[in-house]
Design an enzyme around this catalytic site. Structure first.
Site, PDB file in Angstrom:
ATOM      1  N   GLY A  82      46.150  47.968  37.338  1.00 33.18           N
ATOM      2  CA  GLY A  82      44.891  48.672  37.054  1.00 33.18           C
ATOM      3  C   GLY A  82      44.597  49.703  38.129  1.00 33.18           C
ATOM      4  O   GLY A  82      43.480  49.791  38.624  1.00 33.18           O
ATOM      5  N   SER A 104      44.604  52.937  37.801  1.00 32.63           N
ATOM      6  CA  SER A 104      44.281  54.262  37.242  1.00 32.63           C
ATOM      7  C   SER A 104      42.860  54.714  37.525  1.00 32.63           C
ATOM      8  O   SER A 104      42.537  55.885  37.362  1.00 32.63           O
ATOM      9  CB  SER A 104      44.535  54.263  35.732  1.00 32.63           C
ATOM     10  OG  SER A 104      43.801  53.226  35.108  1.00 32.63           O
ATOM     11  N   VAL A 140      49.240  43.673  31.725  1.00 31.13           N
ATOM     12  CA  VAL A 140      49.585  42.593  32.673  1.00 31.13           C
ATOM     13  C   VAL A 140      49.545  41.209  32.041  1.00 31.13           C
ATOM     14  O   VAL A 140      50.101  40.260  32.597  1.00 31.13           O
ATOM     15  CB  VAL A 140      48.680  42.619  33.932  1.00 31.13           C
ATOM     16  CG1 VAL A 140      48.945  43.835  34.790  1.00 31.13           C
ATOM     17  CG2 VAL A 140      47.201  42.491  33.574  1.00 31.13           C
ATOM     18  N   LYS A 160      37.811  34.680  37.262  1.00 29.22           N
ATOM     19  CA  LYS A 160      37.724  35.078  38.674  1.00 29.22           C
ATOM     20  C   LYS A 160      37.730  33.859  39.595  1.00 29.22           C
ATOM     21  O   LYS A 160      38.205  33.929  40.732  1.00 29.22           O
ATOM     22  CB  LYS A 160      36.463  35.933  38.904  1.00 29.22           C
ATOM     23  CG  LYS A 160      36.533  37.289  38.209  1.00 29.22           C
ATOM     24  CD  LYS A 160      37.639  38.142  38.816  1.00 29.22           C
ATOM     25  CE  LYS A 160      37.877  39.441  38.103  1.00 29.22           C
ATOM     26  NZ  LYS A 160      38.966  40.236  38.689  1.00 29.22           N
ATOM     27  N   TYR A 216      34.623  35.728  32.166  1.00 26.68           N
ATOM     28  CA  TYR A 216      34.960  36.520  33.363  1.00 26.68           C
ATOM     29  C   TYR A 216      34.898  35.640  34.619  1.00 26.68           C
ATOM     30  O   TYR A 216      35.806  35.676  35.461  1.00 26.68           O
ATOM     31  CB  TYR A 216      33.974  37.689  33.463  1.00 26.68           C
ATOM     32  CG  TYR A 216      34.191  38.623  34.629  1.00 26.68           C
ATOM     33  CD1 TYR A 216      35.240  39.550  34.628  1.00 26.68           C
ATOM     34  CD2 TYR A 216      33.340  38.604  35.729  1.00 26.68           C
ATOM     35  CE1 TYR A 216      35.422  40.430  35.692  1.00 26.68           C
ATOM     36  CE2 TYR A 216      33.517  39.483  36.795  1.00 26.68           C
ATOM     37  CZ  TYR A 216      34.561  40.391  36.774  1.00 26.68           C
ATOM     38  OH  TYR A 216      34.746  41.251  37.837  1.00 26.68           O
ATOM     39  N   SER A 270      35.758  38.036  42.407  1.00 28.53           N
ATOM     40  CA  SER A 270      34.414  38.627  42.282  1.00 28.53           C
ATOM     41  C   SER A 270      33.379  37.694  42.899  1.00 28.53           C
ATOM     42  O   SER A 270      33.549  36.462  42.886  1.00 28.53           O
ATOM     43  CB  SER A 270      34.068  38.826  40.810  1.00 28.53           C
ATOM     44  OG  SER A 270      32.710  39.191  40.689  1.00 28.53           O
TER      45      SER A 270
HETATM   46  P1  NAP Z   1      37.556  49.357  36.149  1.00 30.57           P
HETATM   47  O1  NAP Z   1      36.988  50.629  36.692  1.00 30.57           O
HETATM   48  O2  NAP Z   1      37.041  48.855  34.850  1.00 30.57           O
HETATM   49  O3  NAP Z   1      39.162  49.507  36.072  1.00 30.57           O
HETATM   50  C1  NAP Z   1      39.925  48.491  35.523  1.00 30.57           C
HETATM   51  C2  NAP Z   1      41.395  48.834  35.633  1.00 30.57           C
HETATM   52  O4  NAP Z   1      42.142  47.772  35.027  1.00 30.57           O
HETATM   53  C3  NAP Z   1      41.767  50.114  34.917  1.00 30.57           C
HETATM   54  O5  NAP Z   1      42.690  50.817  35.695  1.00 30.57           O
HETATM   55  C4  NAP Z   1      42.437  49.621  33.628  1.00 30.57           C
HETATM   56  O6  NAP Z   1      43.452  50.501  33.163  1.00 30.57           O
HETATM   57  C5  NAP Z   1      43.084  48.327  34.130  1.00 30.57           C
HETATM   58  N1  NAP Z   1      43.389  47.392  33.066  1.00 30.57           N
HETATM   59  C6  NAP Z   1      42.562  46.842  32.140  1.00 30.57           C
HETATM   60  N2  NAP Z   1      43.236  46.025  31.328  1.00 30.57           N
HETATM   61  C7  NAP Z   1      44.529  46.039  31.728  1.00 30.57           C
HETATM   62  C8  NAP Z   1      45.714  45.399  31.276  1.00 30.57           C
HETATM   63  N3  NAP Z   1      45.707  44.565  30.226  1.00 30.57           N
HETATM   64  N4  NAP Z   1      46.863  45.648  31.945  1.00 30.57           N
HETATM   65  C9  NAP Z   1      46.906  46.514  33.000  1.00 30.57           C
HETATM   66  N5  NAP Z   1      45.803  47.149  33.459  1.00 30.57           N
HETATM   67  C10 NAP Z   1      44.631  46.917  32.820  1.00 30.57           C
HETATM   68  O7  NAP Z   1      37.380  48.153  37.173  1.00 30.57           O
HETATM   69  P2  NAP Z   1      36.882  48.136  38.703  1.00 30.57           P
HETATM   70  O8  NAP Z   1      35.405  48.107  38.699  1.00 30.57           O
HETATM   71  O9  NAP Z   1      37.599  49.152  39.488  1.00 30.57           O
HETATM   72  O10 NAP Z   1      37.355  46.666  39.114  1.00 30.57           O
HETATM   73  C11 NAP Z   1      38.597  46.429  39.750  1.00 30.57           C
HETATM   74  C12 NAP Z   1      38.680  44.956  40.095  1.00 30.57           C
HETATM   75  O11 NAP Z   1      37.570  44.570  40.919  1.00 30.57           O
HETATM   76  C13 NAP Z   1      38.620  44.042  38.880  1.00 30.57           C
HETATM   77  O12 NAP Z   1      39.449  42.929  39.102  1.00 30.57           O
HETATM   78  C14 NAP Z   1      37.170  43.602  38.836  1.00 30.57           C
HETATM   79  O13 NAP Z   1      37.002  42.380  38.163  1.00 30.57           O
HETATM   80  C15 NAP Z   1      36.883  43.484  40.320  1.00 30.57           C
HETATM   81  N6  NAP Z   1      35.467  43.561  40.642  1.00 30.57           N
HETATM   82  C16 NAP Z   1      34.777  44.697  40.408  1.00 30.57           C
HETATM   83  C17 NAP Z   1      33.431  44.737  40.734  1.00 30.57           C
HETATM   84  C18 NAP Z   1      32.586  45.974  40.527  1.00 30.57           C
HETATM   85  O14 NAP Z   1      31.387  45.912  40.809  1.00 30.57           O
HETATM   86  N7  NAP Z   1      33.147  47.081  40.074  1.00 30.57           N
HETATM   87  C19 NAP Z   1      32.801  43.605  41.279  1.00 30.57           C
HETATM   88  C20 NAP Z   1      33.558  42.467  41.500  1.00 30.57           C
HETATM   89  C21 NAP Z   1      34.901  42.446  41.180  1.00 30.57           C
HETATM   90  P3  NAP Z   1      43.367  51.215  31.710  1.00 30.57           P
HETATM   91  O15 NAP Z   1      42.066  51.948  31.671  1.00 30.57           O
HETATM   92  O16 NAP Z   1      44.548  52.106  31.680  1.00 30.57           O
HETATM   93  O17 NAP Z   1      43.437  50.112  30.710  1.00 30.57           O
END
Ligand code: NAP
Length: 247
Positions: free
Chosen positions: A11, A13, A63, A158, A154, A141
């Protein structure tokens, strides 16, 4: 410190994954930017990693599919060599109260967020064992520790990552492989963009530092955990949440 180290960011991207890929790029690492649906964004990240002095390729793989992950790791090995650092970052949310949650909603979230980390770890550890060197970092998370209404799928995924991290750290410590988790609080990405403004404001009142974090706040900790400075840290969860939750 990471020159020519081979890094797989799932992920990668956008959001936190993009920030992690760019930071490794600045350190001249060879980065695989994994994505599932958004090829154009992944290619942009690749371009930016290269502009910052690293090497990079974008590889599409869901994945949650073990065969796609195996093929991805094979391609990385052909291009750059065995993976040194795996960051299990890819995840989705699909929220619903438990009573309304469909089996498909539960399964898809668990498959991407938790099974995905298993598939990726399994695919890279052989290469790491041969080198007697490797780091696996799982992005969990804060809600795995606080709970949250409407996110049972979720949160289960996590929380599972915390257990997976501990198991991997013990199974592979003698092979020179470390595993750690990071539990981010609220970070400004597409995942949190969709929250209504009033919910965001209410959340900020609960955060000691009174603001959301940015993706670099997480990427900085990933690079620290993957560095020699963290050689004696394994099986741990590092909390990066601005004081939202005190462990
Ligand atoms: P995001 O902006 O939604 O990005 C998610 C990424 O995961 C994208 O690059 C997406 O790629 C990829 N992805 C989704 N399904 C996939 C699959 N089946 N196989 C491969 N790639 C896949 O998320 P984020 O906010 O940056 O979060 C990143 C991590 O931090 C996650 O594990 C999330 O749970 C954790 N987190 C985030 C927050 C927050 O506040 N943002 C808080 C706690 C934890 P495509 O678009 O190409 O599918």
């Amino acid at each position: 410190m990471f020159k020519n180290k081979v890094v797989l960011v799932t992920g990668g991207s956008r959001g936190i994954g993009c920030s992690i890929a760019l930071k490794f790029g600045e350190q001249k690492a060879s980065v695989c930017v994994n994505f599932n649906s958004n090829k154009d964004l992944a290619k942009e990240v690749v371009g930016e990693v290269i502009a910052r002095g690293g090497k990079a390729i974008a590889i599409k793989a869901d994945v949650s599919k073990e065969n796609e992950v195996k093929e991805m790791v094979q391609r990385i090995e052909e291009e750059f060599g065995a993976v040194d650092i795996l960051v299990n970052n890819a995840a989705i949310t699909n929220d619903s109260l438990l009573l309304r949650m469909q089996e498909e909603q539960w399964t898809r979230v668990m498959d991407i967020n938790l099974k995905g980390a298993y598939c990726c770890a399994k695919a890279v550890v052989r290469g790491m064992m041969k080198k007697k060197y490797g780091h696996i970092i799982n992005i969990s998370s804060v809600v795995a520790f606080t709970g949250n209404i409407g996110q049972s799928n979720y949160i289960a995924s996590k929380s599972g990552l915390i257990g997976l991290t501990k198991a991997i750290s013990l199974e592979f410590a003698s092979r020179g492989i470390r595993a750690n988790a990071i539990a981010p609080g609220f970070i400004e990405t597409e995942m949190t963009d969709s929250l209504p403004e009033n919910v965001k404001n209410e959340m900020k009142k609960k955060i000691a530092l009174e603001c959301f974090g940015v993706p670099d706040d997480i990427a900085n900790v990933v690079l620290f955990l993957a560095s020699r400075d963290a050689d004696y840290i394994t099986g741990q969860t590092i909390h990066v949440n601005g004081g939202l939750y005190l462990h």
